[in-house]
Design an enzyme around this catalytic site. Structure first.
Site, short mmCIF file in Angstrom:
data_model
loop_
_atom_site.label_atom_id
_atom_site.label_comp_id
_atom_site.label_asym_id
_atom_site.label_seq_id
_atom_site.Cartn_x
_atom_site.Cartn_y
_atom_site.Cartn_z
CB CYS A 75 54.32 -26.36 -36.92
SG CYS A 75 55.43 -25.88 -38.27
CB SER A 77 60.50 -30.37 -46.32
OG SER A 77 61.00 -30.84 -45.09
CG LEU A 78 61.67 -30.96 -53.61
CD1 LEU A 78 61.99 -29.51 -53.91
CD2 LEU A 78 62.56 -31.90 -54.45
CB CYS A 138 58.42 -38.02 -40.66
SG CYS A 138 60.11 -38.51 -40.71
CD GLU A 159 54.46 -36.11 -29.27
OE1 GLU A 159 54.84 -36.77 -30.25
OE2 GLU A 159 53.30 -36.04 -28.87
CB CYS A 189 52.77 -32.13 -41.20
SG CYS A 189 53.69 -32.15 -39.65
CB CYS A 213 53.17 -29.29 -44.26
SG CYS A 213 54.60 -28.20 -44.40
CB CYS A 236 63.68 -36.80 -33.81
SG CYS A 236 62.69 -35.72 -34.85
N1 SAH Z 1 59.52 -28.14 -40.18
C1 SAH Z 1 60.63 -28.86 -40.65
C2 SAH Z 1 61.04 -30.05 -39.79
C3 SAH Z 1 59.95 -30.98 -39.31
S1 SAH Z 1 59.21 -32.08 -40.46
C4 SAH Z 1 60.41 -29.31 -42.08
O1 SAH Z 1 59.30 -29.14 -42.57
O2 SAH Z 1 61.34 -29.75 -42.73
C5 SAH Z 1 60.39 -33.30 -40.82
C6 SAH Z 1 60.07 -34.05 -42.11
O3 SAH Z 1 58.91 -34.85 -41.97
C7 SAH Z 1 59.80 -33.10 -43.27
O4 SAH Z 1 60.58 -33.46 -44.38
C8 SAH Z 1 58.33 -33.32 -43.57
O5 SAH Z 1 58.07 -33.10 -44.94
C9 SAH Z 1 58.15 -34.76 -43.15
N2 SAH Z 1 56.76 -35.11 -42.85
C10 SAH Z 1 55.80 -34.32 -42.34
N3 SAH Z 1 54.65 -34.99 -42.23
C11 SAH Z 1 54.87 -36.25 -42.66
C12 SAH Z 1 54.06 -37.41 -42.76
N4 SAH Z 1 52.78 -37.42 -42.38
N5 SAH Z 1 54.63 -38.52 -43.25
C13 SAH Z 1 55.93 -38.55 -43.62
N6 SAH Z 1 56.74 -37.47 -43.51
C14 SAH Z 1 56.22 -36.33 -43.06
#
Ligand code: SAH
Length: 377
Positions: free
Chosen positions: A136, A240-241, A359, A93, A143, A140, A129
């Site tokens: 992936c 992504s912290l 996101c 996507e 996500c 996480c 984006c």
């Molecule tokens: N893999 C990379 C880029 C993709 S995620 C990364 O982890 O940074 C892009 C951003 O979306 C990241 O900061 C992640 O923490 C955030 N994200 C993932 N799932 C989310 C959700 N359900 N709600 C809000 N932000 C989310």
């Protein structure tokens, strides 16, 4: 990746292709312009080439390799989620956000500047984006893409191709039209580093989107943060912290076991920032999990002395995700603590939530089993 696809080839690869096809050297530039600037769909459409040469390319099996737009979901807020398919049946996507994603406004960067731009079309800049992998591997817990598991890396051509397909569909052309890129779609770009970096160079040099208009986000693949800092052409860095102590971060992002907060922050501190550049830290707020005032104070402590800003993202919910979205006041309170501690903090407004384009929500609708229900508001 197959070696007969033009999209994804760099200057040297175009030169050797032309040489093998017995054409004069300047055909390489014509081909590159056709693929990356005119964004043609087929060799047949490259009208700058003599018919003879087009035919010899075609008989050698050379194709442009522009990915297919399979589906388009349009949100009430103007965001468009594209399902983009590749010849092997996999798809990713790619999201079009007119008027940016809100995360770059007011940060003093080229990506956030005010512009006369494209007012007639209702936006003066837009952000795409971009995905870097199918699925992936990082897992996480908040996500949706993680639920897909890791399928495969995208080639450089497939990464650039998403951008070309969307630019073509929107009928826009950088650098005249202000286009920002965020590599924050499906996948972890730093687990597909070489293809990702090759795509970045092609997007800067050939598609002509300035590197100051690009941001890559990583979940925290620490060795690649050091590598990125050594690249002559590179996007801005976002990390992504998402948690302020190792115990919680490991629970939310299992990769923290391998690269913990100390290693991550050491890499961020060593990162060679350019003029006016910041490291961005993303922090997904999960109700009752990492959104306490104490967490905000810990975050400010961790980030002390870093030239950085924080983008706060309230969880975008989805099926199979066991967390809740904190109330707006909680988010505002978290932001206030960071700001008062001297850390610039911004709240990202969700884009395209009603079409699962926000996101962490990028997941093939076909795999969810149903088209997302439009939500009120
Ligand atoms: N893999 C990379 C880029 C993709 S995620 C990364 O982890 O940074 C892009 C951003 O979306 C990241 O900061 C992640 O923490 C955030 N994200 C993932 N799932 C989310 C959700 N359900 N709600 C809000 N932000 C989310």
């Amino acid at each position: 990746m197959s070696d007969n696809l033009l999209l994804g080839m760099d200057r040297a690869e175009f030169a050797s292709l032309v040489e093998n096809a017995g054409g004069p050297a300047y055909r390489a530039r014509q081909l590159m312009d056709a693929v990356y600037r005119a964004r043609v769909e087929s060799v047949e459409q490259i009208s700058t080439l003599p018919q003879q040469f087009r035919m010899s390319l075609q008989s050698a099996g050379v194709m442009v390799g522009l990915p297919q737009i399979e589906k388009k979901f349009v949100s009430q807020d103007g965001t468009i989620r594209y399902l983009i398919g590749f010849p092997d049946g996999q798809s990713v996507e790619t999201v079009w956000m007119p008027q940016g994603d809100g995360g770059e406004a007011g940060d003093g960067s080229a990506a956030g500047d005010a512009a006369a731009g494209n007012a007639a079309r209702g936006w003066d800049r837009a952000t795409i984006c971009v995905s870097s992998q199918v699925g992936c591997a990082v897992d996480c817990q908040f996500c949706l893409t993680a639920l897909l598991g890791a399928k495969r890396n995208l080639s450089a051509g497939e990464i650039v191709g998403q951008v070309c397909a969307v630019l073509r569909d929107q009928n826009v052309a950088p650098p005249q039209d202000r286009i920002n890129l965020v590599f924050m779609g499906m996948g972890e770009p730093f687990l597909n580093y070489d293809n990702f970096m090759k795509a970045v160079r092609l997007l800067v040099e050939e598609v002509r989107i300035a590197e100051s208009r690009m941001t890559v986000s990583t979940a925290g693949i620490v060795p690649r943060i050091y590598d990125l800092g050594r690249e002559p052409i590179r996007p801005k860095l976002a990390i992504s912290l998402n948690a302020t102590n190792d115990e919680l971060r490991t629970r939310l992002m299992p990769l923290n076991r391998k690269w913990n907060l100390e290693m991550l922050l050491a890499a961020a501190k060593a990162y060679p920032l350019r003029n006016r550049e910041y490291v961005t830290f993303e922090y997904v707020l999960l109700g009752g999990v990492n959104d306490e005032p104490e967490n905000a104070r810990e975050a400010a402590e961790l980030l002390r002395g870093l030239r950085c800003k924080v983008n706060l993202i309230a969880l975008n919910p989805g099926p199979g995700i066991d967390f809740t979205t904190p109330a707006e006041e909680r988010v505002a309170a978290f932001q206030k603590i960071l700001r008062e501690a001297g850390v610039p903090a911004f709240v990202r407004r969700p884009r395209g939530r009603d079409i699962y384009a926000a996101c962490g929500q990028l997941k093939r609708t076909v795999e969810i089993g149903a088209a997302p229900e439009p939500q009120p508001r």
